[in-house]
Design a protein around this motif. Structure first.
Motif: not given
Lengths: 561, 165
Positions: A487, A490, A510, A527, A529-530, A533, B3-6, B42, B44, B46
């Motif tokens: 990417l 990010l 992203d 976010d 989800s970031v 991760a 979003r991102g890796r998830l 949440r 998620m 990977s």
């Protein structure tokens, strides 16, 4: 006022204790404030002590063959040699001296004979301070039975070569209250110049014993100028500049340290120039706890909480230029690495190219802000130092017994990343070439203050604001060859005023749509989800969890097409 | 979506009703006692680790006494009660320690450091903290899973929704 003194200083420092708590794990340190120093200038004249080895003459004749004038000058200098060890020459020096080191390998045997020591054991058995012991509130929770005792400032004054192969101690005033040390000043060995006299840095090798923490420690010795040598195998750092106002590290090769090649901490008015760093277990170059630019002109006190948001970033406090950092876990890192001006360097073939952050506790100068990184090449940072076999070797082999060339990662980082900004504000990344980083070119992540041990509710959203990413060339070499990143950017989308403009891109980012300047006027939430991760990567521990579930940082990403 | 890796797989469920996740040897937290989700967890997965899941949320002490929780003792169990490989912590983002991987204090990290990194938490009644758990669905593992914290457990929504590309 140059510095607070006496009871008033003790009270103020006691109040500042959380901000001054020791760092990574360094002794308790603080910035000199107000600062009066400057980047020192190289000198070719003035008093000097010459250090040499038995074969220095032979080496000079070989290195300077065909350069008669230079050779004659060097041999004349060699004739003045009175010292076989660098530390001995420093001990006989005064402020303003030059230490001229003739070609050869310097192992500093007298220093090696001084035991490294430990709390309760000689030398300086009682010159430790317990920091960050911590206790949980009721009901009583886990408690370390190994207090994090660290050598205090009296230790380095009384036993300078216990934990340092070579020590330059600028402040020899006894420390009456080591937990609240007196503000730094330089009273001796100020403006010292330590210079290799070989043709190349490699011609003067300073070799650590893999047990002493620092190979060369510059401690409150303002105005140090280090030049033209190779230094290696520190059990923590090769070069360590702590509480130094004014320094230059030029043409130095730093390699094979357990942690850092060249590290400066609570230092300012510094220059890293034409340095090379490789094979280090944390980062090659570490300008951490760097004074904020707006503190150098007195706008804020660097030893209290404050940011440069209102006064502006001010002048850079440390410059890094024309350097090359590769084959480390990180090419560059800097927790609380404020106001660094990093330009015309190469950071490549590390696991991560550069990282600056507000993650860790106790680093003066939090939160990180105001870097200016310009015209660097940041590429091919895909070196995987986290492979299973490597981690097994590192876990089972103490540093002292490892092959020097094997990098054992001290901290977790994402393999394949060009840049990680973990909790930075008012940073400017411009006109860099960022390519062939298979995970991402740039990762911008917000960090709540509680993660650095700051639980003030008003500080929790004080990172990831007003960062600008302008006119960078992503995924393409300076020669025009396409070498994409995974990417380009990010970003967890958090913060206010972050913006991206004029970047030439090959790969997606992203989020897919990045805001142009001036960015969002209001603070945007991260976010999840970031964040999610990255969260499991916290669990990394080579002893108990070398590949945490849910974390893909330690697998080399596929080469992007 | 992603979003991102998830990629978010689910996230609408909070606590499952008591008794769900048959086979678990732990008890599901009932309202008013122990640990509860604060808000919507949440879940998620990977993009690069298709069998791995991560839940992030805030957790709240719904009981009347302070909870002392040690992340390393938390277990994610599948629908059969089997412990899954994974980790947990009282944080929803990355953090790293002060001590290098090979320079840890012999007796362990100081408590202040453990708290900062979300390895331990002392949670007063009514208070909440960020939380994550990650687990790997090995062969034969069955969803839904639950986070077992010793004196009770939190049910996690089963994976559903879109996966990461």
């Amino acid at each position: 006022m140059r510095a607070l003194r006496g009871p008033a200083a003790a009270i103020v420092l006691a109040l500042l204790w959380p901000a001054l708590a020791s760092a990574h794990p360094e002794r308790i340190a603080a910035f000199e404030f107000p600062v009066t120093g400057h980047v020192p200038v190289y000198r070719t004249t003035g008093p000097s002590n010459v250090v040499c080895k038995a074969n220095s003459g032979k080496l000079l004749r070989k290195e300077f063959r065909g350069q008669k004038k230079l050779l004659r000058q060097r041999l004349a200098t060699l004739n003045r040699c009175r010292f076989a060890d660098i530390q001995a020459a420093i001990n006989k020096a005064q402020s303003g001296y030059r230490i001229l080191i003739m070609p050869g390998t310097y192992t500093e045997q007298p220093s090696r004979h001084v035991p490294v020591g430990a709390p309760g054991q000689p030398p300086c058995a009682n010159d430790y301070v317990t920091v960050e012991e911590g206790t949980g509130p009721p009901p009583g929770g886990p408690r370390s039975n190994d207090k994090p005792d660290r050598a205090n400032r009296n230790y380095v004054i009384k036993c300078p070569n216990s934990k340092n192969l070579i020590a330059v101690v600028g402040d020899t005033r006894p420390e009456p209250t080591p937990k609240t040390p007196t503000p730094p000043i330089c009273v001796q060995l100020c403006n010292l110049q330590i210079e290799g006299m070989g043709k190349h840095p490699q011609n003067v090798r300073i070799v650590g014993d893999r047990q002493k923490l620092d190979v060369l420690r510059i401690d409150r010795a303002n105005g140090a100028y280090l030049r033209n040598f190779e230094i290696e195998q520190g059990a923590f750092n090769d070069v360590d500049l702590i509480e130094v106002d004014g320094f230059v590290v030029k043409d130095v090769i730093a390699r094979y340290a357990q942690n850092y090649g060249i590290l400066s901490f609570t230092a300012t008015h510094g220059l890293y120039d034409h340095d090379t760093a490789y094979g280090n277990g944390d980062s090659g170059l570490y300008p951490g706890s760097t004074m904020k630019g707006c503190a150098t002109d007195g706008a804020i006190n660097p030893n209290t909480y404050g940011t440069c948001e209102k006064p502006g970033c001010g002048n850079p406090s440390i410059e890094i230029r024309n350097s090359n950092s590769y084959d480390n876990t990180l090419g560059y890192s800097g927790t609380a690495g404020n106001s660094t001006y990093v330009h015309d360097n190469r950071f490549h073939d590390n696991a991560t190219g550069l990282a600056t952050d507000s993650f860790a506790s106790g680093h003066p100068g939090m939160p990180q802000e105001c870097f200016h990184w310009d015209n660097n090449q940041i590429y091919s940072n895909n070196r995987n130092v986290f492979a299973a076999a490597r981690q097994t070797y590192c876990k089972n082999t103490p540093f002292a017994l490892r092959k020097p060339t094997i990098v054992c990662p001290q901290f977790q980082t994402a393999v394949g990343s060009g840049i990680l900004i973990g909790g930075g504000s008012r940073d400017l990344l411009t006109k860099n070439w960022i390519y062939d980083n298979w995970r991402d070119g740039v990762f911008l992540l917000s960090v709540p203050a509680t993660l650095r041990g700051d639980n003030d509710p008003t500080h929790q959203e004080d990172t990831s604001d007003q960062n600008r990413f302008i006119d960078n060339t992503m995924g393409t070499t300076p020669a025009g060859k396409r070498m994409p990143n995974g990417l380009e950017f990010l970003w967890d989308s958090a913060g206010q005023g972050n913006c991206f403009e004029g970047n030439k891109m090959q790969s997606p980012s992203d989020p897919t749509s990045l805001p142009a300047c001036p960015g969002s006027a209001v603070y945007m939430p991260a976010d999840p989800s970031v964040l999610g991760a990255a969260a499991p990567c916290t669990a990394w521990d080579p002893n108990n969890d070398p590949e945490p579930v849910g974390c893909d940082w330690f697998t080399t990403p596929a080469k992007p097409k | 979506m992603t979003r991102g890796r998830l990629a978010a797989l689910g996230g609408a469920l909070a606590l499952l009703a008591a008794g769900c996740g048959g086979g678990s040897k732990t008890q599901t937290t009932a309202k008013g006692s122990g640990l509860a989700w604060a808000g919507t967890p949440r879940v998620m997965r990977s993009a690069n680790l298709p069998r791995d899941r991560v839940v992030i949320a805030r957790v709240r002490n719904a009981g009347a006494t302070t909870l002392h929780l040690v992340a390393a003792r938390l277990r994610v169990r599948d629908a059969s009660g089997r412990a899954l490989k994974g980790s947990a912590g009282f944080s929803t983002t990355f953090a790293h320690g002060l001590y290098g991987a090979y320079q840890q204090p012999a007796g362990g990290e100081p408590v202040a450091e453990q708290i900062r990194l979300g390895k331990v938490v002392y949670l007063a009644p009514g208070a909440s903290v960020p939380f994550y758990a990650a687990w790997r669905l090995g062969p034969g593992a069955r969803e839904p899973v639950r986070v077992d914290y010793g004196s009770g457990s939190l049910a996690v929504p089963p994976a559903r929704g879109q996966t990461a590309p």
